[in-house]
Motif scaffolding. Structure first.
Motif, PDB file in Angstrom:
ATOM      1  N   UNK A 259       0.788  -1.226   0.000  1.00  0.00           N
ATOM      2  CA  UNK A 259       0.000   0.000   0.000  1.00  0.00           C
ATOM      3  C   UNK A 259       0.825   1.283   0.000  1.00  0.00           C
ATOM      4  N   UNK A 260       2.092   1.202   0.371  1.00  0.00           N
ATOM      5  CA  UNK A 260       2.921   2.399   0.467  1.00  0.00           C
ATOM      6  C   UNK A 260       4.203   2.209  -0.336  1.00  0.00           C
ATOM      7  N   UNK A 261       4.839   3.307  -0.666  1.00  0.00           N
ATOM      8  CA  UNK A 261       6.077   3.284  -1.433  1.00  0.00           C
ATOM      9  C   UNK A 261       7.151   2.494  -0.692  1.00  0.00           C
ATOM     10  N   UNK A 262       7.757   1.524  -1.378  1.00  0.00           N
ATOM     11  CA  UNK A 262       8.692   0.621  -0.714  1.00  0.00           C
ATOM     12  C   UNK A 262      10.025   1.278  -0.382  1.00  0.00           C
ATOM     13  N   UNK A 263      10.471   2.188  -1.216  1.00  0.00           N
ATOM     14  CA  UNK A 263      11.696   2.925  -0.879  1.00  0.00           C
ATOM     15  C   UNK A 263      11.490   3.750   0.383  1.00  0.00           C
ATOM     16  N   UNK A 264      10.309   4.351   0.511  1.00  0.00           N
ATOM     17  CA  UNK A 264       9.991   5.107   1.719  1.00  0.00           C
ATOM     18  C   UNK A 264       9.925   4.194   2.944  1.00  0.00           C
ATOM     19  N   UNK A 373      13.590   7.776  -1.796  1.00  0.00           N
ATOM     20  CA  UNK A 373      12.475   7.522  -2.730  1.00  0.00           C
ATOM     21  C   UNK A 373      12.504   8.421  -3.953  1.00  0.00           C
ATOM     22  N   UNK A 374      12.981   9.657  -3.802  1.00  0.00           N
ATOM     23  CA  UNK A 374      12.956  10.584  -4.934  1.00  0.00           C
ATOM     24  C   UNK A 374      13.950  10.196  -6.031  1.00  0.00           C
ATOM     25  N   UNK A 375      14.901   9.300  -5.716  1.00  0.00           N
ATOM     26  CA  UNK A 375      15.863   8.858  -6.727  1.00  0.00           C
ATOM     27  C   UNK A 375      15.321   7.727  -7.603  1.00  0.00           C
ATOM     28  N   UNK A 376      14.171   7.207  -7.260  1.00  0.00           N
ATOM     29  CA  UNK A 376      13.581   6.112  -8.036  1.00  0.00           C
ATOM     30  C   UNK A 376      12.871   6.718  -9.245  1.00  0.00           C
ATOM     31  N   UNK A 377      13.441   6.526 -10.420  1.00  0.00           N
ATOM     32  CA  UNK A 377      12.887   7.158 -11.620  1.00  0.00           C
ATOM     33  C   UNK A 377      11.643   6.447 -12.127  1.00  0.00           C
TER      34      UNK A 377
END
Length: 435
Positions: A259-264, A373-377
């Protein structure tokens, strides 16, 4: 679920006995060396040797199974592991223990490969998730059971290695008498390190750090607890509670991961690991009443890193490469698990037992620094991403073939996937810094 357990009970019981012996052996070695007043660095070296054996076994196991068949390879490696455990019980020569510990890792990896390929071959695609879950539960329950044996049998005499050898010997029976059809011959999955370093660098970093933390925990947490003044029975309880946290966290982690961003989530887990490990790192001594809940919380967080990294990497790798991905993750985890106990053991020797958790906190800082997370393109994100999260045992209890057993990999057997992996040449990918 009862029908699945009945169908695979022989393999589940074998896994349970294997991990009971393995979990008990790790704690026994740490306590035995501590009782002999051996340098803590040797304790870390024992766990490093085990993971080196696991990685080496991942290469040798395919050839052995292809040469003599699944059951013969399993029984031969089980005999090797049992003999090595008895050898540890017959001598107190640490240099010899290192060789024996590596042989145990090598033999157990081959046994994992036999069990996992058998499960994958016999499991229907619609049931693979339940089959995989049963395998994971058997793995963690075995690790916990190994610690609880110390509670009812706290002595460190020669009878304990005999009990460990007994567990490994009993694990041979279910597989050797099973009437199931043999799985197809195995082919090694290609690693393709350049491809995966380009495609999933943050996932590999997380797996490496997870290996550093978990390898040092399994090898040195019994020594830490012993230096805190806990008895053998109390150390068994402490280790059992900590490992049980790894099982307990898997299902809520899966709910969050889907349900949530995995990098986060990885970065959040790293922050929580830093917060929970710091009190144990800063306090040189603690009573057991404080150690139990604090150790439980640390393990609740540290055992989330590996399964999150596996799910995160699967989001960015196509299905036909996922067996190869699992092999790469295992090697990366093994490298971390070889380095971690040695580094943490050296720190504990110089500055005290609480450096085990200072090391965990430092590893958490590495993840906070490297995972963003912001580095995940999202350039290589697969169509079905986020791929369904699956509760995953850490690499103490898995082989490269667990990727084929993984229910996210559907429609192909492990043999077919490995053929596809061998046929796929590594491609030069543009640097987009994804998962």
């Amino acid at each position: 679920m009862q029908r699945i357990f009945t169908s695979f009970r022989a393999l589940y019981v074998a896994t349970l006995m294997l991990l009971t012996g393995s979990g008990l052996l790790s704690t026994y070695l740490a306590l035995r060396l501590a009782a002999e007043k051996v340098d803590g660095l040797w304790v870390g070296a024992m766990m490093a040797a085990y993971y080196a054996g696991l990685v080496l076994g991942g290469k040798i196991g395919h050839r052995l199974i292809a040469r003599v068949g699944h059951i013969r390879a399993y029984v031969a490696c089980g005999g090797l592991v049992t003999a090595a455990v008895l050898g540890i019980g017959l001598t107190v020569w640490p240099e010899g223990w290192l060789v024996l510990r590596m042989l145990i890792g090598l033999g157990m990896m081959c046994q994992y490969m036999v069990i996992e390929s058998w499960l994958n071959e016999q499991a229907d695609a619609r049931q693979r998730g339940a089959v995989f879950a049963g395998y994971m539960v058997a793995s963690y329950l075995g690790l916990v059971a190994g610690q609880l044996i110390l509670v009812v049998h706290p002595g460190l005499g020669p009878d304990l290695p005999m009990m460990i050898a007994l567990c490994f010997a009993l694990s041979l029976i279910p597989v050797s008498i099973t009437h199931k059809v043999h799985p197809a011959p195995l082919r090694p999955a290609p690693l393709e390190p350049r491809f995966f370093l380009s495609r999933v660098p943050q996932s590999l970093t997380t797996v490496l750090v997870s290996g550093l933390v978990i390898g040092s925990f399994y090898g040195l947490a019994p020594l830490y607890a012993s230096d805190q003044g806990l008895s053998v029975e109390q150390i068994g309880v402490f280790m059992g509670v900590c490992i049980f946290a790894g099982l307990l966290v898997q299902w809520p982690l899966g709910w969050l991961s889907d349900r949530y961003d995995r990098a986060l989530l990885i970065r959040s887990s790293a922050i929580l690991l830093l917060i929970t490990a710091l009190p144990l790192a800063l306090l040189p001594s603690l009573p057991m009443e404080a150690m139990l809940p604090m150790g439980f919380l640390v393990c609740l967080v540290q055992f989330t890193l590996y399964p999150l990294a596996v799910a995160f990497s699967n989001d960015h790798v196509e299905g036909e490469r996922r067996v190869s991905l699992t092999a790469m993750l295992l090697v990366t985890f093994g490298v971390g698990a070889c380095i971690g106990p040695l580094a943490a053991g050296a720190l504990m020797r110089q500055f005290g037992p609480n450096m085990l958790y200072a090391f965990a906190a430092a590893c958490a800082l590495i993840l906070i620094w490297r995972v963003h997370p912001e580095k995940v393109s999202g350039l290589h994100r697969v169509d079905e991403a986020p791929v369904k999260h699956v509760p995953t045992p850490d690499s103490l209890a898995s082989s490269p073939l667990v990727g084929a057993l993984d229910p996210r990999v559907t429609g192909q057997t492990s043999n077919e996937q490995m053929k596809a992996g061998n046929a796929a040449a590594p491609e030069a990918e543009e640097d987009s810094r994804p998962g």
